[in-house]
Design a protein around this motif. Structure first.
Motif, PDB file in Angstrom:
ATOM      1  N   SER A 156      94.623  44.279  39.720  1.00 37.87           N
ATOM      2  CA  SER A 156      95.026  44.390  41.119  1.00 37.87           C
ATOM      3  C   SER A 156      94.332  45.564  41.796  1.00 37.87           C
ATOM      4  CB  SER A 156      96.548  44.564  41.222  1.00 37.87           C
ATOM      5  OG  SER A 156      96.951  45.760  40.563  1.00 37.87           O
ATOM      6  N   GLU A 157      94.378  45.518  43.113  1.00 36.33           N
ATOM      7  CA  GLU A 157      93.850  46.598  43.953  1.00 36.33           C
ATOM      8  C   GLU A 157      94.942  47.060  44.889  1.00 36.33           C
ATOM      9  OE1 GLU A 157      92.894  48.174  47.744  1.00 36.33           O
ATOM     10  OE2 GLU A 157      93.443  46.061  47.457  1.00 36.33           O
ATOM     11  N   SER A 158      95.032  48.377  45.089  1.00 36.27           N
ATOM     12  CA  SER A 158      96.017  48.937  46.019  1.00 36.27           C
ATOM     13  C   SER A 158      95.519  50.277  46.528  1.00 36.27           C
ATOM     14  CB  SER A 158      97.379  49.108  45.327  1.00 36.27           C
ATOM     15  OG  SER A 158      98.336  49.637  46.217  1.00 36.27           O
ATOM     16  N   ASP A 159      95.544  50.447  47.843  1.00 34.76           N
ATOM     17  CA  ASP A 159      95.115  51.703  48.469  1.00 34.76           C
ATOM     18  C   ASP A 159      93.718  52.125  48.014  1.00 34.76           C
ATOM     19  OD1 ASP A 159      97.242  52.128  50.149  1.00 34.76           O
ATOM     20  OD2 ASP A 159      98.388  53.280  48.682  1.00 34.76           O
ATOM     21  N   THR A 195     104.863  53.543  54.275  1.00 32.09           N
ATOM     22  CA  THR A 195     104.845  53.847  52.847  1.00 32.09           C
ATOM     23  C   THR A 195     104.287  52.708  52.000  1.00 32.09           C
ATOM     24  OG1 THR A 195     107.131  53.057  52.633  1.00 32.09           O
ATOM     25  CG2 THR A 195     106.806  55.402  53.086  1.00 32.09           C
ATOM     26  N   GLU A 196     104.240  51.498  52.535  1.00 32.74           N
ATOM     27  CA  GLU A 196     103.771  50.365  51.736  1.00 32.74           C
ATOM     28  C   GLU A 196     102.276  50.488  51.470  1.00 32.74           C
ATOM     29  OE1 GLU A 196     103.594  45.463  51.914  1.00 32.74           O
ATOM     30  OE2 GLU A 196     104.688  46.613  53.436  1.00 32.74           O
ATOM     31  N   PRO A 197     101.846  50.336  50.188  1.00 30.61           N
ATOM     32  CA  PRO A 197     100.426  50.447  49.877  1.00 30.61           C
ATOM     33  C   PRO A 197      99.610  49.388  50.605  1.00 30.61           C
ATOM     34  CG  PRO A 197     101.750  50.539  47.886  1.00 30.61           C
ATOM     35  CD  PRO A 197     102.672  50.132  48.997  1.00 30.61           C
ATOM     36  N   LEU A 200      87.336  52.117  45.843  1.00 31.60           N
ATOM     37  CA  LEU A 200      86.677  51.298  46.842  1.00 31.60           C
ATOM     38  C   LEU A 200      86.599  52.051  48.168  1.00 31.60           C
ATOM     39  CD1 LEU A 200      88.604  47.984  46.102  1.00 31.60           C
ATOM     40  CD2 LEU A 200      86.579  48.889  44.945  1.00 31.60           C
ATOM     41  N   GLY A 201      85.454  51.958  48.807  1.00 32.90           N
ATOM     42  CA  GLY A 201      85.301  52.619  50.098  1.00 32.90           C
ATOM     43  C   GLY A 201      83.859  52.634  50.528  1.00 32.90           C
ATOM     44  N   GLY A 202      83.635  52.605  51.841  1.00 34.81           N
ATOM     45  CA  GLY A 202      82.284  52.647  52.350  1.00 34.81           C
ATOM     46  C   GLY A 202      81.447  51.454  51.963  1.00 34.81           C
ATOM     47  N   ARG A 211      91.279  39.223  46.369  1.00 31.77           N
ATOM     48  CA  ARG A 211      91.923  38.357  47.335  1.00 31.77           C
ATOM     49  C   ARG A 211      93.378  38.777  47.468  1.00 31.77           C
ATOM     50  NH1 ARG A 211      87.285  37.599  47.455  1.00 31.77           N
ATOM     51  NH2 ARG A 211      86.081  35.648  47.542  1.00 31.77           N
ATOM     52  N   ASP A 212      93.737  39.345  48.623  1.00 33.11           N
ATOM     53  CA  ASP A 212      95.119  39.773  48.886  1.00 33.11           C
ATOM     54  C   ASP A 212      95.664  40.688  47.791  1.00 33.11           C
ATOM     55  OD1 ASP A 212      95.272  38.352  51.296  1.00 33.11           O
ATOM     56  OD2 ASP A 212      95.726  36.495  50.215  1.00 33.11           O
TER      57      ASP A 212
END
Length: 238
Positions: A116-119, A70-72, A136-138, A96-97
């Motif tokens: 921030s970024e998540s999933d 469940t953690e992102p 974000l992806g690819g 970064r992290d």
């Protein structure tokens, strides 16, 4: 008298036999019931199995998602850079992290962002209320930048140094001098870069960085400043 003896004896024997037969008939149901009860009852050392509490706990654990499930997820390290459609400016984003910073500049307007970024979802804001959102992806960041009542879209690909985001700060005549650059390597060779510099609230001309060595010292006005890449200031911006 002698003839009565055998008769009495036989009669007594018959009475005794009848009594034993009655006793046997009377005792048989009780014995059967006792035998049935004994068969149903657990033998010595044998217990009736009850539901295991550990088994119930294991079943609950299997049904409950673990923290790892469940953690992102957060990106450990990534850098993106690209053009802003309909504006002509550039945007750079570094992660970064899970911590993220961004910079938009078209040579006139500029804005620094943090968030921030998540999933794979990116959310950044600036002090002036500007926003950057992206997915974000690819190997790309696809999103939009909203600034000064306007909104543009962008697609920024992953980049490696010397492409990326750079910043420099200094104190000049009691005022803070700050400068920012985005450097992108061109597929055909060479580099594209855009940036802006301010002394206090006044915008001043900004020098070009060396494409192959963007952290080399440069001069703004009569002040020499030392650009640093995003790893040197991302924590400070948080």
């Amino acid at each position: 008298m002698s003839r009565l003896g055998p008769v009495i004896t036989l009669a007594a024997g018959a009475v005794l036999a009848v009594g034993l037969g009655v006793a046997s008939v009377t005792a048989t149901p009780a014995a059967d019931e006792a035998a049935n009860t004994a068969a149903k009852a657990p033998s010595a050392g044998e217990t009736t199995a009850a539901p295991s509490r550990s088994s119930e706990a294991e079943a609950e654990a299997d049904a409950t998602p673990s923290p790892q499930q469940t953690e992102p997820k957060k990106i450990a390290k990534a850098d993106y850079g690209g053009y802003v459609k309909g504006n002509g400016g550039l945007i750079a984003i570094s992660i970064r992290d899970g911590k993220a910073v961004g910079y938009f500049c078209d040579g006139k307007a500029e804005a620094w962002f943090k968030g921030s970024e998540s999933d794979g979802e990116l959310q950044l804001t600036s002090l002036g209320g500007a926003k950057v959102t992206a997915e974000l992806g690819g190997g790309r960041a696809r999103g939009s930048v909203a600034l000064g009542g306007r909104k543009w879209t962008f697609v920024a690909s992953t980049v490696v140094k010397p492409s990326g985001l750079y910043r420099a700060t200094a104190i000049v005549r009691g005022a803070k001098l700050r400068a920012g650059w985005i450097v992108l390597k061109n597929p055909q060779g060479g580099y594209t870069q855009v940036g802006a510099a301010f002394e206090g609230d006044t915008q001043v001309p900004i020098p070009q960085l060396r494409g192959d060595q963007p952290t080399a010292p440069v001069t703004v006005g009569d002040t020499t400043i030392q650009p640093e890449d995003v790893d040197g200031f991302i924590e400070e911006m948080q």
